[in-house]
Design a protein around this motif. Structure first.
Motif, PDB file in Angstrom:
ATOM      1  N   LEU A 144       0.855  -1.284  -0.041  1.00  0.00           N
ATOM      2  CA  LEU A 144      -0.085  -0.014   0.184  1.00  0.00           C
ATOM      3  C   LEU A 144       0.887   1.352  -0.096  1.00  0.00           C
ATOM      4  O   LEU A 144       1.858   1.283   0.657  1.00  0.00           O
TER       5      LEU A 144
ATOM      6  N   THR B 177      -0.991   4.801  -0.762  1.00  0.00           N
ATOM      7  CA  THR B 177      -1.827   5.942  -0.201  1.00  0.00           C
ATOM      8  C   THR B 177      -2.966   4.965   0.147  1.00  0.00           C
ATOM      9  O   THR B 177      -3.428   4.135  -0.798  1.00  0.00           O
ATOM     10  N   ASN B 178      -3.813   5.775   0.905  1.00  0.00           N
ATOM     11  CA  ASN B 178      -5.200   5.045   1.205  1.00  0.00           C
ATOM     12  C   ASN B 178      -6.209   6.245   1.354  1.00  0.00           C
ATOM     13  O   ASN B 178      -6.803   6.384   2.598  1.00  0.00           O
TER      14      ASN B 178
ATOM     15  N   ASP C 202      -8.764  -0.590   5.717  1.00  0.00           N
ATOM     16  CA  ASP C 202      -7.461  -1.052   5.385  1.00  0.00           C
ATOM     17  C   ASP C 202      -7.780  -2.159   4.501  1.00  0.00           C
ATOM     18  O   ASP C 202      -8.429  -3.134   4.543  1.00  0.00           O
ATOM     19  N   PRO C 203      -6.721  -2.288   3.312  1.00  0.00           N
ATOM     20  CA  PRO C 203      -6.976  -3.226   2.185  1.00  0.00           C
ATOM     21  C   PRO C 203      -6.415  -4.696   2.839  1.00  0.00           C
ATOM     22  O   PRO C 203      -5.377  -4.636   3.434  1.00  0.00           O
TER      23      PRO C 203
ATOM     24  N   PHE D 156     -11.375  -4.780   0.560  1.00  0.00           N
ATOM     25  CA  PHE D 156     -11.576  -3.626   1.514  1.00  0.00           C
ATOM     26  C   PHE D 156     -12.947  -4.480   2.523  1.00  0.00           C
ATOM     27  O   PHE D 156     -13.939  -4.373   1.636  1.00  0.00           O
TER      28      PHE D 156
ATOM     29  N   THR E  70      -6.440   5.766  -3.887  1.00  0.00           N
ATOM     30  CA  THR E  70      -5.923   4.629  -3.055  1.00  0.00           C
ATOM     31  C   THR E  70      -4.801   4.015  -4.061  1.00  0.00           C
ATOM     32  O   THR E  70      -5.206   3.656  -5.414  1.00  0.00           O
TER      33      THR E  70
END
Length: 204
Positions: free
Chosen positions: A119, A121-122, A136-137, A150, A168
């Motif tokens: 990851l 950015t989210n 959060d993934p 997700f 994201t």
């Protein structure tokens, strides 16, 4: 001294060829983004974007133009892989406002081995009026596929709104490139030169 120099150059050329990760431009993959409003993942699916046999690097791989008309949810998500940087970016796909309980993004069919996904950015998702969470993934990958889910615990709801401008993104790692064919003769020539130099030293 010259043979040793040749060998050193050959070695450097060989390892330089090994150093760069392979880019994904031109890879033909199947891309799917789907989401639902059920209390658990894959329950009550209400929107699916799918694009089969799409080449990476020719634009957004999957988005609103690939809507399969599953359900009636709005506010979809587009997924695009930059084939040069190997960065996967998720962005709002249409002008709708989406409520989600889960979202899944899947790319499959890679022939260049995938070795990692992380990851960056989210910022795509916003807090829902009654959920107050940003998920959060969960990232799962194989050599030929990437799956990103997700799915907050319970029936929590999160939003995607096109006005936020957030994204994201993920960094995709691939197997290192094999040596460029032109460096192989140079490498072997360097090794031969090194062997001859060693033989001369032993004679003296």
């Amino acid at each position: 001294m010259k043979p040793l120099l040749i060998a050193a150059v050959a070695s450097c050329s060989f390892w330089a060829g090994m150093a760069a990760a392979t880019t994904l431009t031109g890879q033909v993959v199947d891309a799917t983004v789907r989401h639902g409003i059920g209390s658990s993942a894959y329950e009550s699916e209400c929107q699916t974007y799918q694009n089969l046999g799409v080449a990476i690097g020719a634009g957004v791989e999957v988005g609103a133009t690939n809507d399969t008309n599953v359900g009636a949810c709005g506010g979809g998500i587009a997924a695009d892989i930059d084939g040069t940087t190997n960065i996967l970016t998720l962005t709002p796909a249409d002008t709708g406002f989406g409520d989600y309980a889960w979202v899944e993004v899947v790319f499959s069919g890679f022939t260049i081995p995938i070795t990692g996904v992380s990851l960056i950015t989210n910022d795509l998702f916003t807090l829902a009026d009654f959920g107050n969470i940003i998920p959060d993934p969960q990232i799962v990958f194989t050599a030929s596929s990437i799956s990103i889910l997700f799915d907050p615990a319970g029936s929590e709801i999160f939003d995607v709104t096109p006005v936020t401008g957030g994204v994201t993104s993920f960094q995709i790692e691939t197997a290192r490139a094999v040596p460029v064919p032109g460096t192989l003769p140079l490498m072997f020539g360097g090794l031969v030169a090194l062997a001859l130099a060693r033989r001369r030293e032993l004679r003296t």
